[in-house]
Design a protein around this motif. Structure first.
Motif, short mmCIF file in Angstrom:
data_model
loop_
_atom_site.label_atom_id
_atom_site.label_comp_id
_atom_site.label_asym_id
_atom_site.label_seq_id
_atom_site.Cartn_x
_atom_site.Cartn_y
_atom_site.Cartn_z
N GLY A 1 0.78 -1.09 -0.01
CA GLY A 1 -0.02 0.06 0.14
C GLY A 1 0.93 1.42 0.01
N ASP A 2 1.91 1.23 0.98
CA ASP A 2 2.87 2.38 0.78
C ASP A 2 3.62 2.71 -0.71
OD1 ASP A 2 2.27 2.81 3.50
OD2 ASP A 2 4.24 1.84 4.22
N ILE A 3 3.89 1.36 -1.16
CA ILE A 3 4.39 1.68 -2.49
C ILE A 3 3.38 2.13 -3.52
CG2 ILE A 3 5.49 0.10 -4.51
CD1 ILE A 3 6.78 -1.57 -2.26
N ARG A 4 2.18 1.59 -3.56
CA ARG A 4 1.14 2.04 -4.43
C ARG A 4 1.10 3.55 -4.26
NH1 ARG A 4 -3.86 3.32 -3.56
NH2 ARG A 4 -3.92 2.19 -1.23
N ARG A 5 0.86 4.10 -3.05
CA ARG A 5 0.70 5.49 -2.85
C ARG A 5 1.77 6.08 -3.52
NH1 ARG A 5 -1.85 3.26 1.45
NH2 ARG A 5 -0.02 3.39 2.72
N MET A 6 2.89 5.94 -3.32
CA MET A 6 4.24 6.46 -4.02
C MET A 6 4.23 6.45 -5.45
SD MET A 6 6.37 8.36 -2.41
CE MET A 6 6.02 8.01 -0.65
N VAL A 7 3.89 5.36 -5.90
CA VAL A 7 4.14 5.20 -7.45
C VAL A 7 2.76 6.17 -7.99
CG1 VAL A 7 3.45 3.64 -9.43
CG2 VAL A 7 5.08 2.80 -7.58
N GLY A 8 1.77 6.09 -7.40
CA GLY A 8 0.50 6.96 -7.95
C GLY A 8 1.06 8.36 -7.87
N ALA A 9 1.74 8.66 -6.58
CA ALA A 9 2.25 10.05 -6.68
C ALA A 9 3.27 10.56 -7.82
CB ALA A 9 2.88 10.58 -5.38
N ASN A 10 4.15 9.38 -8.20
CA ASN A 10 5.11 9.73 -8.92
C ASN A 10 4.52 9.65 -10.48
OD1 ASN A 10 7.75 10.02 -9.63
ND2 ASN A 10 8.49 7.93 -9.43
N LEU A 11 3.44 8.83 -10.83
CA LEU A 11 2.48 8.83 -11.87
C LEU A 11 2.12 10.24 -12.22
CD1 LEU A 11 1.50 7.73 -14.52
CD2 LEU A 11 -0.40 6.34 -12.92
#
Length: 154
Positions: free
Chosen positions: A128-138
């Protein structure tokens, strides 16, 4: 093909791999994995996907500044003549790089430990932490692509 246009093509391909890969992971792979796989299998899938994708991201991380500086010197005569949209692109690249490094160095190890230990709740939290960070990076990547495409022509 001129050297400038060869660098531009390489630059655009690197950006396409990085931003397009995040788009695919966020918009296509993640929803399919959630609907088709149970949490242990889903975590194992991501545990296998990330190193493969991150290898390509590392290539983009290297290619983008090298090709960008080359184009900067060929198209504008160096940093002194750099237009604002290029400054903005460099700043957004640095934000994306920072977010990627956070995922790679700080968020991926807890996922690795959780998957190897079979600790699925901890793995889900790490994912979940990775998903949020990837979403921000996207999001940053999409803005960067918009700036690049909407820029004045060279």
């Amino acid at each position: 093909m001129s050297p400038f246009h060869a660098l531009l093509a390489l630059h655009n391909l690197a950006a396409l791999v990085w931003v397009g890969g995040m788009f695919f992971a966020w918009m296509i792979l993640r929803p399919a994995a959630v609907s088709a796989l149970q949490p242990p299998e889903r975590l194992r899938l991501w545990f296998d996907v990330f190193p493969r994708f991150f290898l390509w991201v590392w290539a983009a991380v290297l290619i983008l500044p090298i090709s960008g500086v080359g184009m900067l010197h060929m198209g504008f005569g160096g940093f002194a003549q750099m237009p604002f949209h290029v400054q903005l692109m460099i700043g957004l690249y640095l934000v994306m790089l920072s977010l990627f490094l956070r995922v790679q160095l700080l968020l991926l190890p807890p996922l690795r430990r959780a998957v190897e230990a079979g600790d699925w709740p901890a793995g889900g939290a790490a994912l979940g932490d990775i998903r949020r960070m990837v979403g921000a990076n996207l999001l940053v990547g999409v803005v960067l692509v918009f700036v690049a495409v909407a820029r004045p022509s060279f």
